[in-house]
Design a protein around this motif. Structure first.
Motif, PDB file in Angstrom:
ATOM      1  N   THR A  25     -31.026  34.518 -93.086  1.00 21.76           N
ATOM      2  CA  THR A  25     -30.251  35.721 -93.468  1.00 21.76           C
ATOM      3  C   THR A  25     -31.269  36.546 -94.607  1.00 21.76           C
ATOM      4  OG1 THR A  25     -29.015  34.464 -94.939  1.00 21.76           O
ATOM      5  CG2 THR A  25     -28.257  34.848 -92.738  1.00 21.76           C
TER       6      THR A  25
ATOM      7  N   SER B 219     -29.599  42.323 -93.243  1.00 20.73           N
ATOM      8  CA  SER B 219     -29.016  41.686 -92.364  1.00 20.73           C
ATOM      9  C   SER B 219     -29.381  40.266 -91.968  1.00 20.73           C
ATOM     10  CB  SER B 219     -28.361  42.673 -91.253  1.00 20.73           C
ATOM     11  OG  SER B 219     -27.442  41.964 -90.463  1.00 20.73           O
TER      12      SER B 219
ATOM     13  N   PHE C 286     -25.441  39.697 -94.915  1.00 22.51           N
ATOM     14  CA  PHE C 286     -25.149  38.280 -94.651  1.00 22.51           C
ATOM     15  C   PHE C 286     -25.732  37.462 -95.635  1.00 22.51           C
ATOM     16  CE2 PHE C 286     -24.108  40.415 -90.776  1.00 22.51           C
ATOM     17  CZ  PHE C 286     -23.003  39.942 -90.226  1.00 22.51           C
TER      18      PHE C 286
ATOM     19  N   SER D 106     -22.634  33.154 -88.772  1.00 18.04           N
ATOM     20  CA  SER D 106     -23.449  33.786 -90.138  1.00 18.04           C
ATOM     21  C   SER D 106     -21.905  34.593 -90.756  1.00 18.04           C
ATOM     22  CB  SER D 106     -24.360  34.971 -89.934  1.00 18.04           C
ATOM     23  OG  SER D 106     -24.900  35.421 -90.990  1.00 18.04           O
TER      24      SER D 106
ATOM     25  N   GLY E 245     -20.951  37.030 -94.416  1.00 19.40           N
ATOM     26  CA  GLY E 245     -21.470  37.949 -95.358  1.00 19.40           C
ATOM     27  C   GLY E 245     -20.325  38.793 -96.235  1.00 19.40           C
TER      28      GLY E 245
ATOM     29  N   CYS F 136     -17.203  39.772 -93.175  1.00 15.72           N
ATOM     30  CA  CYS F 136     -17.896  39.663 -91.830  1.00 15.72           C
ATOM     31  C   CYS F 136     -18.244  38.346 -91.445  1.00 15.72           C
ATOM     32  CB  CYS F 136     -19.065  40.608 -91.585  1.00 15.72           C
ATOM     33  SG  CYS F 136     -18.573  42.443 -91.775  1.00 15.72           S
TER      34      CYS F 136
ATOM     35  N   GLN G  61     -19.585  40.025 -83.513  1.00 15.26           N
ATOM     36  CA  GLN G  61     -18.766  39.926 -84.891  1.00 15.26           C
ATOM     37  C   GLN G  61     -17.518  39.303 -84.281  1.00 15.26           C
ATOM     38  OE1 GLN G  61     -18.860  42.887 -87.982  1.00 15.26           O
ATOM     39  NE2 GLN G  61     -16.608  43.030 -87.750  1.00 15.26           N
TER      40      GLN G  61
END
Length: 211
Positions: free
Chosen positions: A2, A7, A25, A39, A41, A45, A58
């Motif tokens: 990341t 991103s 992220f 992941s 972030g 998210c 997502q």
């Protein structure tokens, strides 16, 4: 991998790197048993991949709320089959699959039950079988199951702890962070994540971002 401004990026040969997505992220965790990468972030998210990072979906976002929630770190426990992520302003969340998340509460002796606290880093230590999370105002929280959390202290430290790591061969935890106006100690060690010892130095008011 990341990256803060690009991103999620991936590589198969450590030479060519390809970006994925457009969000920011901060950390990721991998579950071998679930063949899944998760992941986390900014803006709450959370994305996951089941094909070694080729495609991402997502699955969770708090970006629609009136509070900007940045997820700063994530850890996975193989023995518990559980993901835990932390935020810099909304505490701790846990998930068995990286899709459904539950906010957890830990108890601080001075402030009571805290669902929304500032955390910067969380890890799973295999040997003691323990989650450890650290963050602002000298916050240290431990949990054997990712659900029930206990507040710990490091000799009254009130600075922001940036990262916690664990060395299994030494049976040793290490916390690094920034000093406050009341202490010049920025590094702390512990064998059990309960009792912490400051590493004294001549570095002065040094801010450590990672270790």
């Amino acid at each position: 991998i990341t990256q803060y401004t690009a991103s999620i990026i991936k590589t198969t040969d450590n030479i060519k790197f390809t970006g994925r997505g457009s969000n920011t992220f901060n950390y990721l965790a991998y579950s071998v048993s679930q063949t899944k990468v998760v992941s986390v972030g900014n803006l709450g998210c959370i994305q996951l991949s089941t094909d070694s990072g080729q495609t991402w979906t997502q699955v969770y976002s708090l970006s629609g709320s009136n509070q900007v929630i940045n997820l700063t770190s994530i850890a996975y426990s193989p023995s518990l089959n559980l993901f835990v992520t932390v935020s810099n302003n909304s505490g701790i969340y846990s998930s068995p699959d990286g899709v459904s998340w539950t906010q957890q509460i830990f108890t601080n002796a001075m402030m009571g039950n805290l669902p929304a606290s500032s955390f910067q880093s969380v890890i799973w230590a295999v040997t003691p079988a323990l989650f450890v999370a650290v963050g602002g105002a000298g916050t240290i929280a431990t949990s054997p199951d990712g659900v029930h959390w206990t507040n710990r202290t490091a000799n009254g430290a009130v600075g922001t702890f940036q990262q916690v790591v664990y060395n299994s061969s030494l049976n040793l935890f290490l916390i690094a962070g920034g000093a406050s106006t009341t202490t010049m100690n920025n590094l702390y060690t512990s064998s059990d994540a309960i009792t912490w010892t400051a590493i004294t130095s001549n570095w002065g008011d040094t801010f450590f971002r990672a270790v």
